[in-house]
Design an enzyme around this catalytic site. Sequence first.
Site, short mmCIF file in Angstrom:
data_model
loop_
_atom_site.label_atom_id
_atom_site.label_comp_id
_atom_site.label_asym_id
_atom_site.label_seq_id
_atom_site.Cartn_x
_atom_site.Cartn_y
_atom_site.Cartn_z
N ALA A 42 -14.07 -5.90 -23.80
CA ALA A 42 -13.89 -5.53 -22.47
C ALA A 42 -13.00 -6.19 -21.75
CB ALA A 42 -15.17 -5.71 -21.95
N GLU A 45 -6.93 -8.59 -17.78
CA GLU A 45 -5.72 -9.37 -17.66
C GLU A 45 -5.90 -10.92 -17.99
OE1 GLU A 45 -2.58 -8.46 -17.41
OE2 GLU A 45 -1.72 -10.61 -17.33
N HIS A 47 -7.80 -12.09 -20.10
CA HIS A 47 -7.77 -12.30 -21.81
C HIS A 47 -6.24 -12.10 -22.19
CE1 HIS A 47 -11.96 -10.72 -21.30
NE2 HIS A 47 -12.20 -11.60 -21.97
N GLU A 158 -9.84 -21.53 -18.74
CA GLU A 158 -10.53 -22.61 -17.86
C GLU A 158 -11.38 -21.90 -17.09
OE1 GLU A 158 -7.37 -24.23 -15.52
OE2 GLU A 158 -6.53 -25.51 -17.24
#
Length: 295
Positions: A42, A45, A47, A158
């Site tokens: 799914a 941006e 990832h 992060e």
Amino acid sequence: MAPSSSPPHGIEVARTRDEVRAFRLKLSREGQTLGLVPTMGALHEGHLSLIRLAAREADVVAASLFVNPTQFAAHEDFGSYPRRESEDIDMLAAAGCRLVYCPRLTEIYPSGDSTRVRVGALSEDLEGAIRPHFFEGVASVVTRLFAHLGPDLAVFGEKDYQQLLVIRTLTRDLGFPIRIIGGPTRREPDGLAMSSRNAYLGAAERKQAGALPAALEQACKRLADGEPINAVCEKAGSRLLAAGFSSVDYIEARHAETLSPLGTGSAPYGVPGRILAAARLGTTRLIDNLPFQRS
Ligand code: AMP
């Protein structure tokens, strides 16, 4: 060994450990380094920014798409977690990824599997206190992905800050020769951290969700100004409830490298801090974190 499929856009799709091992072996023979970006799919941006970061650090980038059942409790959203494999593969190919590992469940957890990886105290705090199963599931799947692919480096967001530290710890403790890189959190224009779970938010909730990054940003300024940690975190929690959040699981200011508590008074000078929060908006649980430092 079944050959992995190679669609026209050049990304290889592997479904077995043998296929990914063969890919890794070929790269090693060619003297090329491999960067891995594990995901549950799914994709958004956030990832893709990790894929691009991996591509700057390694010769070849692989991603994994695997909704990992062991990191979900029985009452959580494993069944309804969004699954969009073919769109994800297209997005990965466009971002420059060369291999996508979409393992079947039994490649990761073979029949009769009984091995789990548990990272000590760090896994029991914050997210781990609310979701006791979570980090054991994450550590168990990441260890297997590392073993199957043997990357030179791996990139984690992060956005899931405690998870990043858990993975750094397991990599060091188990002696994997893998460099762990943290990628910055990508955000929507109102500051909301991108997340596959944001799709669960209704229109009204989506508007309210921006209160989470706003509350954390304001809290970071107050902590840097020396306001007492307890008061700052309490105010941030009240702000979320006033903005429509149904409950706050935690808002805590911690040491950025160890997540150890910084006490209740003013943050110590010169110590890297991280404020971390989890809060619920209707049935959707959102997490976020930001750095702070008093100087
Ligand atoms: P997930 O698919 O949610 O398991 O996330 C896969 C990886 O993407 C993890 O390392 C996450 O920390 C990272 N990630 C998720 N959301 C973001 C974001 N908004 N920005 C950067 N990385 C992210």
